[in-house]
Design a protein around this motif. Structure first.
Motif, PDB file in Angstrom:
ATOM      1  N   GLN A  15     -21.427  13.232  33.273  1.00 49.21           N
ATOM      2  CA  GLN A  15     -20.404  13.558  34.262  1.00 49.21           C
ATOM      3  C   GLN A  15     -19.537  14.720  33.784  1.00 49.21           C
ATOM      4  O   GLN A  15     -19.161  15.594  34.579  1.00 49.21           O
ATOM      5  CB  GLN A  15     -19.556  12.318  34.546  1.00 49.21           C
ATOM      6  CG  GLN A  15     -20.337  11.212  35.249  1.00 49.21           C
ATOM      7  CD  GLN A  15     -19.599   9.893  35.292  1.00 49.21           C
ATOM      8  OE1 GLN A  15     -18.601   9.696  34.587  1.00 49.21           O
ATOM      9  NE2 GLN A  15     -20.086   8.962  36.106  1.00 49.21           N
ATOM     10  N   GLN A  16     -19.235  14.746  32.495  1.00 49.36           N
ATOM     11  CA  GLN A  16     -18.455  15.862  31.960  1.00 49.36           C
ATOM     12  C   GLN A  16     -19.232  17.168  32.056  1.00 49.36           C
ATOM     13  O   GLN A  16     -18.670  18.220  32.382  1.00 49.36           O
ATOM     14  CB  GLN A  16     -18.070  15.595  30.505  1.00 49.36           C
ATOM     15  CG  GLN A  16     -16.987  14.556  30.331  1.00 49.36           C
ATOM     16  CD  GLN A  16     -16.393  14.578  28.945  1.00 49.36           C
ATOM     17  OE1 GLN A  16     -16.668  15.465  28.130  1.00 49.36           O
ATOM     18  NE2 GLN A  16     -15.561  13.592  28.641  1.00 49.36           N
ATOM     19  N   SER A  18     -21.204  17.947  34.269  1.00 48.41           N
ATOM     20  CA  SER A  18     -21.326  18.315  35.683  1.00 48.41           C
ATOM     21  C   SER A  18     -20.085  19.023  36.216  1.00 48.41           C
ATOM     22  O   SER A  18     -20.125  19.557  37.327  1.00 48.41           O
ATOM     23  CB  SER A  18     -21.587  17.062  36.532  1.00 48.41           C
ATOM     24  OG  SER A  18     -22.740  16.386  36.110  1.00 48.41           O
ATOM     25  N   ASP A  19     -19.020  19.012  35.453  1.00 43.54           N
ATOM     26  CA  ASP A  19     -17.743  19.541  35.928  1.00 43.54           C
ATOM     27  C   ASP A  19     -17.684  21.060  35.719  1.00 43.54           C
ATOM     28  O   ASP A  19     -17.597  21.525  34.578  1.00 43.54           O
ATOM     29  CB  ASP A  19     -16.603  18.868  35.170  1.00 43.54           C
ATOM     30  CG  ASP A  19     -15.231  19.329  35.652  1.00 43.54           C
ATOM     31  OD1 ASP A  19     -15.165  20.134  36.605  1.00 43.54           O
ATOM     32  OD2 ASP A  19     -14.222  18.890  35.063  1.00 43.54           O
ATOM     33  N   ASN A  21     -15.324  22.955  36.138  1.00 44.18           N
ATOM     34  CA  ASN A  21     -13.996  23.337  35.647  1.00 44.18           C
ATOM     35  C   ASN A  21     -13.718  22.790  34.249  1.00 44.18           C
ATOM     36  O   ASN A  21     -12.554  22.779  33.815  1.00 44.18           O
ATOM     37  CB  ASN A  21     -12.924  22.841  36.618  1.00 44.18           C
ATOM     38  CG  ASN A  21     -13.072  23.456  37.998  1.00 44.18           C
ATOM     39  OD1 ASN A  21     -13.296  24.653  38.131  1.00 44.18           O
ATOM     40  ND2 ASN A  21     -12.979  22.627  39.028  1.00 44.18           N
ATOM     41  N   ASN A  22     -14.766  22.349  33.568  1.00 41.99           N
ATOM     42  CA  ASN A  22     -14.610  21.857  32.195  1.00 41.99           C
ATOM     43  C   ASN A  22     -14.379  23.060  31.281  1.00 41.99           C
ATOM     44  O   ASN A  22     -15.318  23.744  30.866  1.00 41.99           O
ATOM     45  CB  ASN A  22     -15.858  21.079  31.773  1.00 41.99           C
ATOM     46  CG  ASN A  22     -15.696  20.399  30.425  1.00 41.99           C
ATOM     47  OD1 ASN A  22     -15.022  20.897  29.528  1.00 41.99           O
ATOM     48  ND2 ASN A  22     -16.346  19.244  30.281  1.00 41.99           N
TER      49      ASN A  22
END
Length: 331
Positions: A15-16, A18-19, A21-22
């Motif tokens: 999930q991280q 997939s971000d 804006n990470n």
């Protein structure tokens, strides 16, 4: 952590990843490219996408692990030394994933070519669940481990066998992939084959570096398909290899074909230099013969699908050696 907690941690990692804006991930990708110019941003994105979609989905992880009832539920305290390759971004991730899923402690020797991205992955896992911090250790020398998984070239493989051979181990050496064409391939299949060949500059063991074609094969459609990778000539490292290989072919007065950025020449070796694809001819109705010990994957009709080689699922193991079965059997 029990097995479900370990799976949950890896799902959270997916999930991280997939971000968009990470910030830390985006900074790691830029720094990885600065430190290793072979790691083009689009290739890093491709590697992360593959890991996210094929390795870090909860259903995939649960189906994968369910096939191994011997996986310990709780941590084992066994130490597994992992020598990682660095030819493509995060190529060592599957070994790290498998070791941690099996409940063991991963003693990791990162490749000097792929430290930034692997450090990001390890740090992210520990932030997701601090218990991972007790199961991951990054070291330059792998000593006092209970088992080893080591990946490298043939010379390095001999070294690994010398030092790790008395312990339970998986040692991987040079392999590459090939395609077998029959001349009936569609343009979309040839475009997918171009990806199998040229993603990551063709540097992975799952990249096709030799194609087998029937006698009288028309290469023009495939050369046209390869043209979408002519932009790689804008990268000076690739351009240097292309110019060097082109000079060798010309000085050797060897027949070659050129898409404008990818060279093709007839050569019995399945291993080709960066910027080159080898080909061999065969008679329709007579199966090509090749050394399976050198081959990671075969793509073609009745083989793996075109375009699938850089999208392996969890159970498609390097060298065909079931690493999770090996890890879950350790006592």
């Amino acid at each position: 952590m029990n097995l479900q907690a370990r799976i949950k941690g890896f799902v959270a990692l997916g999930q991280q990843l997939s971000d968009p804006n990470n910030t830390l991930l985006n900074e790691a990708k830029l720094e990885a490219y600065r430190q290793n110019a072979w790691f083009l941003p689009e290739f890093i994105d491709q590697a992360i996408l593959q890991i996210r979609e094929q390795f870090l989905q909860q259903s995939a992880l649960e189906t994968w692990t369910a096939a191994y009832p011997s996986i310990p539920n709780e941590a084992t305290h066994l130490k597994v030394g992992i020598v990682m390759a660095g030819n493509i971004p995060l190529v060592g991730f599957h070994d790290l994933l498998s070791t941690l899923i099996a409940g063991h402690t991963a003693i990791v020797k990162r490749s000097s070519k792929d430290q930034v991205l692997m450090d990001f992955i390890i740090k992210s896992l520990i932030e997701i669940n601090p218990a991972f911090g007790e199961q991951i250790s990054v070291q330059e020398q792998l000593k006092n481990c209970d088992a080893y998984i080591a990946t490298g070239g043939n010379t390095a493989g001999n070294y690994f066998e010398y030092y790790f051979g008395k312990f339970p181990h998986i040692i991987r050496k040079n392999k590459t992939s090939i395609a077998i064409l029959d001349g009936s391939e569609t343009l979309s299949e040839l475009a997918a084959l171009a990806d199998d060949c040229m993603l990551y500059y063709g540097m992975g063991c799952r990249n096709v570096t030799q194609i087998w074609v029937p006698e009288g094969y028309d290469f023009i459609p495939f050369l046209n398909a390869l043209k979408k990778y002519n932009y790689l000539l804008d990268q000076h490292k690739y351009k240097h290899n292309y110019d060097y290989q082109l000079a060798l072919l010309m000085m050797g007065k060897k027949l070659y074909m050129d898409s404008g950025g990818v060279l093709m020449s007839e050569n019995p070796s399945p291993f080709a230099a960066i910027s080159q694809i080898h080909y061999q001819q065969y008679q329709l109705g007579a199966l090509p013969t090749f050394n399976l010990d050198e081959i990671q994957c075969v793509v073609g009709k009745n083989q793996l699908p075109f375009g699938s080689l850089q999208k392996p699922i969890l159970s498609q193991y390097a060298d065909g050696v079931d690493s999770l079965a090996f890890l879950s059997s350790l006592k």
